[in-house]
Design a protein around this motif. Structure first.
Motif, short mmCIF file in Angstrom:
data_model
loop_
_atom_site.label_atom_id
_atom_site.label_comp_id
_atom_site.label_asym_id
_atom_site.label_seq_id
_atom_site.Cartn_x
_atom_site.Cartn_y
_atom_site.Cartn_z
N UNK A 8 0.81 -1.23 0.00
CA UNK A 8 0.00 0.00 0.00
C UNK A 8 0.84 1.28 0.00
N UNK A 9 1.96 1.27 0.73
CA UNK A 9 2.75 2.52 0.78
C UNK A 9 3.40 2.79 -0.58
N UNK A 10 3.84 1.73 -1.28
CA UNK A 10 4.40 1.95 -2.61
C UNK A 10 3.29 2.38 -3.59
N UNK A 11 2.11 1.84 -3.40
CA UNK A 11 0.97 2.26 -4.24
C UNK A 11 0.71 3.76 -4.06
N UNK A 12 0.65 4.20 -2.81
CA UNK A 12 0.39 5.63 -2.53
C UNK A 12 1.50 6.50 -3.13
N UNK A 13 2.74 6.01 -3.01
CA UNK A 13 3.89 6.75 -3.56
C UNK A 13 3.81 6.82 -5.10
N UNK A 14 3.50 5.69 -5.72
CA UNK A 14 3.43 5.69 -7.20
C UNK A 14 2.26 6.55 -7.68
N UNK A 15 1.17 6.55 -6.91
CA UNK A 15 0.02 7.37 -7.26
C UNK A 15 0.39 8.86 -7.17
N UNK A 16 1.17 9.21 -6.15
CA UNK A 16 1.61 10.62 -5.99
C UNK A 16 2.43 11.05 -7.22
N UNK A 17 3.38 10.19 -7.65
CA UNK A 17 4.24 10.52 -8.81
C UNK A 17 3.38 10.59 -10.08
N UNK A 18 2.41 9.70 -10.16
CA UNK A 18 1.48 9.72 -11.30
C UNK A 18 0.74 11.06 -11.37
N UNK A 19 0.23 11.53 -10.23
CA UNK A 19 -0.50 12.80 -10.23
C UNK A 19 0.41 13.97 -10.60
N UNK A 20 1.67 13.91 -10.15
CA UNK A 20 2.62 14.99 -10.46
C UNK A 20 2.94 15.05 -11.95
N UNK A 21 2.88 13.91 -12.62
CA UNK A 21 3.29 13.83 -14.02
C UNK A 21 2.14 13.76 -15.01
N UNK A 22 0.90 13.81 -14.50
CA UNK A 22 -0.24 13.67 -15.41
C UNK A 22 -1.19 14.86 -15.27
N UNK A 23 -2.07 15.00 -16.24
CA UNK A 23 -3.10 16.05 -16.16
C UNK A 23 -4.40 15.47 -15.61
N UNK A 24 -4.28 14.34 -14.90
CA UNK A 24 -5.44 13.64 -14.34
C UNK A 24 -6.35 14.56 -13.55
N UNK A 25 -5.78 15.22 -12.51
CA UNK A 25 -6.63 16.06 -11.67
C UNK A 25 -7.08 17.32 -12.39
N UNK A 26 -6.22 17.85 -13.28
CA UNK A 26 -6.62 19.06 -14.02
C UNK A 26 -7.85 18.79 -14.90
N UNK A 27 -7.87 17.63 -15.58
CA UNK A 27 -9.01 17.37 -16.47
C UNK A 27 -10.27 17.07 -15.64
N UNK A 28 -10.09 16.46 -14.46
CA UNK A 28 -11.26 16.26 -13.58
C UNK A 28 -11.76 17.61 -13.06
N UNK A 29 -10.80 18.49 -12.71
CA UNK A 29 -11.19 19.82 -12.21
C UNK A 29 -12.01 20.58 -13.26
N UNK A 30 -11.55 20.47 -14.50
CA UNK A 30 -12.26 21.16 -15.58
C UNK A 30 -13.68 20.61 -15.74
N UNK A 31 -13.82 19.29 -15.63
CA UNK A 31 -15.15 18.68 -15.70
C UNK A 31 -16.02 19.19 -14.55
N UNK A 32 -15.44 19.22 -13.35
CA UNK A 32 -16.20 19.65 -12.17
C UNK A 32 -16.64 21.11 -12.31
N UNK A 33 -15.73 21.94 -12.84
CA UNK A 33 -16.06 23.36 -13.05
C UNK A 33 -17.18 23.54 -14.06
N UNK A 34 -17.03 22.86 -15.22
CA UNK A 34 -17.91 23.15 -16.36
C UNK A 34 -19.15 22.27 -16.44
N UNK A 35 -19.02 20.99 -16.12
CA UNK A 35 -20.12 20.05 -16.37
C UNK A 35 -20.87 19.62 -15.11
N UNK A 36 -20.15 19.55 -13.97
CA UNK A 36 -20.80 19.00 -12.77
C UNK A 36 -22.05 19.78 -12.34
N UNK A 37 -22.03 21.13 -12.41
CA UNK A 37 -23.23 21.85 -11.96
C UNK A 37 -24.52 21.37 -12.64
#
Length: 288
Positions: A8-37
């Motif tokens: 689990x700790x390596x999973x959390x670590x790899x997930x952190x590096x994944x988020x730093x190197x991907x636009x994963x959260x940015x594209x979710x944020x954009x969806x939440x801003x524009x489409x979620x309402x």
């Protein structure tokens, strides 16, 4: 090779590096801003309390963004936000994030350190079937044993105006290509399955559940994966293959094939000297 989720700790670590190197959260944020309402436009109609269930809430970053939209849509209404999350580290981070965030009055947080399946078992044992106005599962369905049964269970918990929101990798993503080709040779086990939005749509269709699909373009910089011994690159490889220490434990032939596949157009594009992996996501909104 062992499944990444067994460490689990390596999973959390790899997930952190994944988020730093991907636009994963940015594209979710954009969806939440524009489409979620518009997605949540009727979940709280006429209600004094809105009940939200976050399945696999992680460290809470996406949860808090969604909550801000629910609050904006229904000012002054009490929000009961319950979180199911099996990782103690993630719950700790979530609580820290809540403590540092302003404007959360009217929102009551409850955390349950358990998996979706454990939640279902507990509710059944308590003979409770609490109904929810909004249930969301962000990047969770890879880690449940019986996906159709899990979707059916949580769908049954929806109120009349409610929505079930599912986010996971798109059927058009590089992951879909990789998993289809090499999934059977990777350490697939009961804890993780290689599933995409195309699989979920097929499940929803066969269950006759009405839903809407939104595609979110996203990419991940995997350039470091091609530098032998690069720590971040090795963690990203773990994340992509769901294998713990893939670079060190994979059979040489499989490793070579996957490294080659990662550079191919079906998985990635090369731009400005970088290898950008297709990390497209899908949001599926299921009606009650």
């Amino acid at each position: 090779m062992r499944s990444l989720i067994t460490n689990r700790s390596r999973y959390v670590e790899s997930f952190r590096v994944f988020l730093e190197n991907s636009t994963e959260h940015q594209c979710m944020q954009e969806f939440i801003e524009k489409q979620l309402p518009s997605v949540i436009s009727s979940i709280g109609n006429g209600k004094s309390t809105i009940n939200i269930l976050s399945v696999g809430g992680g460290a809470g970053e996406i949860d808090l963004l969604m909550l801000s939209k629910v609050r904006a849509k229904y000012p002054g209404v009490t929000i009961n936000n319950e979180v199911i999350e099996p990782s103690a580290e993630q719950i700790f981070s979530y609580k820290e994030r809540v403590a540092k965030t302003s404007n959360l009055e009217n929102i009551k947080f409850t955390w349950h350190k358990e998996t979706a399946h454990e939640y279902e078992s507990r509710m059944n044992a308590e003979k409770e079937s609490k109904k929810w106005d909004f249930i969301h599962m962000v990047q969770v369905l890879y880690y449940v044993k019986d996906i159709p049964a899990t979707i059916r269970y949580f769908h049954r918990l929806l109120e009349a105006q409610a929505k079930l929101l599912i986010i996971l990798v798109s059927g058009t993503s590089g992951s879909a290509t990789l998993w289809k080709k090499y999934g059977s040779r990777l350490p697939l086990n009961d804890l993780c399955s290689y599933v995409t939005s195309a699989d979920i749509e097929a499940i929803l269709d066969s269950a006759g559940l009405k839903h809407q699909l939104y595609e979110l373009p996203s990419h991940m910089d995997i350039t470091s994966c091609f530098t032998e011994g690069n720590t971040d690159g090795e963690l990203l490889l773990d994340f992509l293959t769901e294998a713990c220490e893939f670079a060190k434990t994979a059979p040489p032939e499989l490793k070579q094939q996957i490294m080659e596949a990662l550079r191919k157009p079906e998985c990635s594009e090369e731009r400005d000297g970088k290898v950008l992996f297709n990390n497209n996501l899908s949001v599926i909104v299921v009606e009650p």
